[in-house]
Design an enzyme around this catalytic site. Structure first.
Site, mmCIF file in Angstrom:
data_model
loop_
_atom_site.group_PDB
_atom_site.id
_atom_site.type_symbol
_atom_site.label_atom_id
_atom_site.label_comp_id
_atom_site.label_asym_id
_atom_site.label_seq_id
_atom_site.Cartn_x
_atom_site.Cartn_y
_atom_site.Cartn_z
ATOM 1 N N ARG A 1 81.938 -36.019 47.593
ATOM 2 C CA ARG A 1 80.922 -35.620 48.448
ATOM 3 C C ARG A 1 81.433 -34.476 49.627
ATOM 4 N NH1 ARG A 1 77.008 -39.404 52.169
ATOM 5 N NH2 ARG A 1 76.223 -39.676 50.181
ATOM 6 N N HIS A 24 71.589 -34.022 45.812
ATOM 7 C CA HIS A 24 72.166 -35.299 45.922
ATOM 8 C C HIS A 24 71.510 -36.153 44.581
ATOM 9 C CE1 HIS A 24 73.722 -38.946 47.151
ATOM 10 N NE2 HIS A 24 73.001 -39.168 48.352
ATOM 11 N N GLN A 31 71.345 -39.988 43.966
ATOM 12 C CA GLN A 31 70.436 -40.740 44.829
ATOM 13 C C GLN A 31 68.915 -40.715 43.949
ATOM 14 O OE1 GLN A 31 70.484 -42.272 47.982
ATOM 15 N NE2 GLN A 31 68.434 -42.823 47.270
ATOM 16 N N ASP A 36 63.074 -37.785 54.311
ATOM 17 C CA ASP A 36 64.566 -37.986 54.547
ATOM 18 C C ASP A 36 64.835 -37.607 56.163
ATOM 19 O OD1 ASP A 36 67.279 -38.427 54.344
ATOM 20 O OD2 ASP A 36 67.543 -36.464 53.423
ATOM 21 N N CYS A 87 66.002 -42.203 51.372
ATOM 22 C CA CYS A 87 67.406 -42.515 50.625
ATOM 23 C C CYS A 87 68.328 -43.176 51.825
ATOM 24 C CB CYS A 87 67.932 -41.216 50.371
ATOM 25 S SG CYS A 87 68.231 -40.073 51.725
ATOM 26 N N ARG A 109 71.379 -47.847 43.713
ATOM 27 C CA ARG A 109 72.497 -46.830 43.877
ATOM 28 C C ARG A 109 73.480 -47.399 42.938
ATOM 29 N NH1 ARG A 109 73.043 -42.911 47.601
ATOM 30 N NH2 ARG A 109 74.727 -42.256 46.260
HETATM 31 N N1 CP Z 1 71.633 -42.246 50.523
HETATM 32 C C1 CP Z 1 73.107 -42.097 50.797
HETATM 33 O O1 CP Z 1 73.850 -41.210 50.193
HETATM 34 O O2 CP Z 1 73.688 -42.682 51.788
HETATM 35 P P1 CP Z 1 75.241 -42.700 52.452
HETATM 36 O O3 CP Z 1 75.079 -41.564 53.047
HETATM 37 O O4 CP Z 1 75.176 -43.813 53.193
HETATM 38 O O5 CP Z 1 76.198 -42.695 51.254
HETATM 39 N N1 NVA Z 2 69.933 -35.155 53.513
HETATM 40 C C1 NVA Z 2 70.834 -36.073 54.036
HETATM 41 C C2 NVA Z 2 71.296 -37.148 53.107
HETATM 42 C C3 NVA Z 2 72.199 -38.214 53.319
HETATM 43 C C4 NVA Z 2 72.320 -39.260 52.249
HETATM 44 C C5 NVA Z 2 72.147 -35.444 54.397
HETATM 45 O O1 NVA Z 2 72.795 -34.686 53.669
HETATM 46 O O2 NVA Z 2 72.597 -35.923 55.495
#
Ligand code: CP
Ligand code: NVA
Length: 301
Positions: A102, A129, A132, A220, A259, A287
């Site tokens: 990530r 992502h 997700q 989101d 998400c 997930r």
């Molecule tokens: N939705 C999601 O990816 O959550 P986190 O940021 O908690 O991993």
């Molecule tokens: N769009 C959000 C998703 C988090 C899971 C971010 O990137 O922070």
């Protein structure tokens, strides 16, 4: 072709592969999957941004499949002190069966892929992502049957999650209507890619227009991890809150997804996310199952 099965983005995989992953995910969820297929295998997870769901679901998923995880936070590894992604990829490939990352810049994901000799999994970048959206498609189909031909409305920021929805619309053959404010739209190049692939993805600035007749409404956070312009975003996005009045324009059978993490009173009203049409907890649970499908596919297990 190296033969290594990376899970980088939904547009880089074909429909049969993605459908196969979801079938495996459903089998694991129902207890029909093979017992402990990843015994003895380790997933290294690199987190350069915070996470609750991704971190815990991958960790629990590996454990339940018989494997284990090593988690590297931003300050835990030499990446944070300037060791290159390429060297990190080479070294971790000597220890681990797969690497999940990530991070912010999608170019880091590409560099990891270029130098790793084990599968690389995209656990979110600023650009997408995909894990997700695999869980999201799984969740929709559990509640409403095949997603092909259905209408999905994305309301809010044209962010990383929205981009993976565009990729999914093409690969899983559903209609996607994006409603985003000026300045926060999905990159037109990605919408053009969808059109060139034969997808049905349209963009509007009107949330009401996007949700009419929708089978699924998705939003989101207005401020993603790393976004610096919070005040501007809140100003631009305030007409895009998913509330009861907006949901009333969707199909009477429409469900709601997010998400998470969510901000009640910002991108979604509490009575929507906590209401009867919300499937966000199933979505979060999936997930775990979807990523088991991804791991089993990547590791050919
Ligand atoms: N939705 C999601 O990816 O959550 P986190 O940021 O908690 O991993
Ligand atoms: N769009 C959000 C998703 C988090 C899971 C971010 O990137 O922070």
């Amino acid at each position: 072709m190296s033969g290594i099965r990376h899970f980088l983005d939904l547009d880089r995989l074909d429909t049969a592969t993605l459908r196969g992953i979801l079938d495996r995910a459903a089998a694991f969820k129902e207890g029909r999957g093979p017992h402990m297929p990843l015994t003895g295998k380790t997933l290294v997870m690199i987190f350069e941004k915070p996470s609750t769901r991704t971190r815990v679901s991958f960790q629990v998923g590996m454990q339940e499949l018989g494997g284990q995880t090593v988690v590297l936070g931003e300050r835990d590894s030499q990446l944070g002190r300037g060791e290159s992604v390429a060297d990190t990829a080479r070294v971790l490939s000597r220890y681990a069966a797969a690497i999940m990352i990530r991070t912010d810049d999608p170019l880091k994901l590409d560099e990891l892929e270029a130098h790793a000799t084990v599968p690389v999994i995209n656990g979110l970048t600023d650009a997408s992502h995909p894990c997700q959206i695999m869980a999201d498609v799984m969740t929709f189909e559990e509640h409403r049957g095949p997603i092909a031909g259905k209408r999905v409305a994305w309301v809010g920021d044209g962010n990383n999650v929205a981009v993976s929805w565009v990729h999914a619309a093409v690969r899983f053959a559903f209609e996607l209507r994006l409603a985003t404010p000026p300045g926060l739209a999905v990159d037109p190049g990605i919408i053009a890619w969808a059109a060139a692939e034969g997808g049905t993805v349209t963009a509007t600035e009107s949330a009401a227009e996007a949700v009419v007749g929708a089978d699924l409404v998705v939003t989101d956070t207005w401020v993603s991890m790393g976004d610096k312009d919070e005040d501007r975003r809140r100003r631009l996005l305030s007409p895009y809150r998913v509330d009861g009045a907006l949901m009333a324009k969707a199909s009477p059978e429409a469900i709601f997804m997010h998400c998470l993490p969510a901000h009640r009173g910002e991108e979604v009203a509490a009575d929507v996310i906590d209401g009867s049409r919300s499937v966000v907890w199933d979505e979060a649970e999936n997930r775990l199952h979807a990523q088991k499908g991804i791991l089993a596919w990547c590791l050919k297990s």
